[in-house]
Every structure is written in C-alpha cells, then in structure tokens.
Design an enzyme around this catalytic site. Structure first.
Site, mmCIF file in Angstrom:
data_model
loop_
_atom_site.group_PDB
_atom_site.id
_atom_site.type_symbol
_atom_site.label_atom_id
_atom_site.label_comp_id
_atom_site.label_asym_id
_atom_site.label_seq_id
_atom_site.Cartn_x
_atom_site.Cartn_y
_atom_site.Cartn_z
ATOM 1 N N LYS A 54 4.703 1.439 -32.643
ATOM 2 C CA LYS A 54 5.681 2.471 -33.056
ATOM 3 C C LYS A 54 6.223 1.616 -34.283
ATOM 4 C CE LYS A 54 6.162 5.572 -29.284
ATOM 5 N NZ LYS A 54 6.642 5.842 -27.842
ATOM 6 N N GLN A 98 11.915 4.593 -24.344
ATOM 7 C CA GLN A 98 10.232 4.646 -23.867
ATOM 8 C C GLN A 98 10.472 4.910 -22.363
ATOM 9 O OE1 GLN A 98 7.573 4.268 -25.793
ATOM 10 N NE2 GLN A 98 6.413 4.850 -24.123
ATOM 11 N N ASP A 121 12.303 12.719 -29.640
ATOM 12 C CA ASP A 121 11.215 12.820 -28.825
ATOM 13 C C ASP A 121 11.387 14.179 -28.428
ATOM 14 O OD1 ASP A 121 9.016 10.671 -28.169
ATOM 15 O OD2 ASP A 121 10.613 9.975 -26.660
#
Ligand code: NAD
Length: 296
Positions: A54, A98, A121
């Site tokens: 990422k 994460q 997200d």
C-alpha cells in the site's frame, strides 16, 4: 475457454493512472498533496506485506504515505490517540487501520474512532449507513473494485439478477448494497442458504466471496453470466503452492460470458480503489470536484 477474461491487473493499472493524473492536478492547480496514513499494530506477516505494498503504490501515484507501526502490546488508549492525531492532521486525507488487530483491541471501537470522511476502507458505521441509504459515502475497496469491473464490462447493470455468495461486512454486504444501488435484483447467499447451486444458476452476475477453494463449479453458472471471484485461497496442488479463487475457474470459464481470474482479478483492484478513495476524500475535504469514475 469461452468466457472473456476480465483483467484486474490491467484495470487496476488504469485506475492508478487516473488517480495519478488527478493527484498531479491537485498539486499543480491547488497546491495540495493527498496523504494516506496506514496504522499497523503487531507483526502479522500478511499484514506487513499488504502495508508495504500500500505504501509503495501510494508513493507511486504521487501521494504522501505515512506509516505508523506499533508493537503488538499497544494499548487501546495509545492506538486511539494515534488515530485521533491523524484525524486532526490536515495533511492526512485517508486513514487505514490494518486488520486484523491483536485480540485485546476492540476492532469496532477503533474503526469507529476514525473520522468518517477519512475512513478510506469504508468500514466506519457512518459510511456503512450512508451506503445502505444510497448516500455519498466512503465505499469499501474490494466491492468498489468489483463494481468498477462490472460497470466497465456491462455498462448498465440495471435489472440484472445478481447473487453475492458471502455476507461479510468487508465484502458480501457492501457488494450487495452497491449492486442494489445499480438497480440489480440482489440475492445474498451464505453458509445456511438452501440449494445454493439453484440460487447461483439464476444469476446474471455471480460474486463469490467465501474463502473456500473452488467451491463454485462450472455447472452452477448460467450460460453467459459474469463471474467475479473475490476468493483468495492458498492450496497445494501437484506438490506446488497455488492461489485459487472460490470458483473452479476452468469449468466456470466454459459457461460464463466473462470471468475474473485468481490471481490477477479482484486482488489488484483493492489497493487501486484504496488510492481512489484517498484522492476522493482529499477532494471532498477541500470542496473540490471529485474524480469521475473512481467512486460508486
Ligand atoms: P468471511 O470469512 O468474513 O466471510 C465468508 C462468508 O462466506 C460468510 O458470510 C459465510 O456465510 C459464507 N460462507 C461460508 N461457507 C459457505 C458456504 N459453504 N456456502 C455459502 N456461503 C458460505 O470472508 P471475507 O472477508 O468476506 O472474504 C472472503 C474471501 O475473499 C476470502 O477468500 C478472502 O481472502 C477474499 N478477500 C479478497 C480480497 C481481495 O481480493 N483483495 C479482499 C477481501 C477478501
């Protein structure tokens, strides 16, 4: 193989190109550089790989990448403080914590502490509610990637019968909401669904998000249907490690009209959509027009 291959790798490269163009424009015309912060708690090897990837791709499209690596014993209060600091940082437009988090941390609490407009997200309860009511939101990256590929292949999805196999908060449920938003007739199938083969056989669009290697055989697929395989499963075959999807690719490709492979289908779209969400969040934060084609 009769089906058209939907090439997620090429599509993701195209999305990253669009993001990079928009980032250049933001820098040149507005003096703004979008910033994405990724928070990693602990040393889960798969998470470390994702976070590295990422960060690399964020920099490649011209955005700022910030990584906070915290040790596995980090307390909830300390993690909340890091999120709060990022919420208040005007140079940060996207925040991603994460998952999975170590067991002593409450994932829902942490995700819901992210400012919803920076929740790239799309897991914050506000974004879930906005998506569910058809309002502008941050959309979870994997389903957004699937939707982009379906729209690209079909143009309009209106009136199509879609079956989503899997009802997770990360993939299945938001995928179903997005398909509904595009006027599909949507069925969500799951582990308790009766006669799954029959349900799948009715679908013009099948999205498989289960996590069971090759569980959908070709003879469940309606002739000409579009198959989006989200599953990523590691198996041993012929003494080799292999990645396969939730769909038996060889037999499904004989009947489908179009199909995504694993690897190289949905997988690469997820990070591309994370970058797309970050540039969208940056535009919204600065009251600037959003990039076209990169949101739901
Ligand atoms: P999950 O475990 O949270 O959910 C799986 C779902 O499948 C559940 O809702 C369950 O009801 C359903 N299910 C289980 N057994 C079933 C059965 N026999 N028949 C029908 N439904 C069944 O998983 P998830 O997080 O949604 O991920 C699903 C798959 O997608 C995994 O392989 C994961 O690795 C993959 N994934 C890929 C990406 C990507 O491509 N970037 C992103 C997220 C998840």
């Amino acid at each position: 193989m009769a089906a058209t291959l939907i090439d997620g790798k090429a599509f993701a490269a195209k999305v990253r190109g669009q993001v990079a163009e928009h980032v250049t424009r933001l820098k040149e015309e507005n003096g703004i550089t979008p910033g994405l912060a990724v928070v990693l708690v602990g040393e889960d090897p798969a998470s470390q790989v994702y976070v590295r990837s990422k960060g690399k791709q964020t920099v490649e499209v011209g955005m700022n990448s910030v990584e906070h690596k915290l040790d596995a014993e980090t307390s909830e209060a300390d993690l909340l403080a890091v999120v709060e600091q990022l919420n208040n940082d005007p140079a940060i437009h996207g925040i991603l914590v994460q998952l999975p988090l170590p067991g002593h941390l409450d994932e829902d609490l942490i995700i819901n502490s992210i400012a919803p407009e920076k929740d790239v997200d799309g897991f914050h309860i506000s974004n879930v509610g906005l998506l569910g009511t058809g309002q502008k939101s941050m959309v979870p990256c994997t389903p957004l990637g699937c939707l982009m590929m379906l729209r690209d292949h079909h143009g309009s999805l209106s009136g199509m019968d879609a079956v989503v196999i899997g009802r997770s908060n990360i993939v299945g449920k938001p995928m179903a909401q997005l398909l509904l938003g595009d006027s599909c007739t949507v069925t969500i199938a799951h582990s308790r669904t009766k006669d799954l083969p029959d349900v799948v056989r009715r679908a013009d669009i099948v999205v498989a998000a289960v996590g069971r290697p090759e569980m959908v055989p070709g003879d469940w697929i309606k002739e000409g249907a579009t198959v989006i395989d989200v599953g990523i499963n590691r198996i041993e075959r012929d003494g080799k490690n292999k990645l396969v999807g939730d769909v038996d690719f060889a037999s499904a490709a004989e009947r489908a009209g179009a199909i995504t492979p694993v690897p190289g289908g949905v997988g690469p779209m997820t990070i591309a959509c994370l970058l797309a969400n970050t540039v969208t969040a940056c535009c919204r934060a600065n009251n600037l027009p959003e990039p076209e084609g990169l949101t739901a």
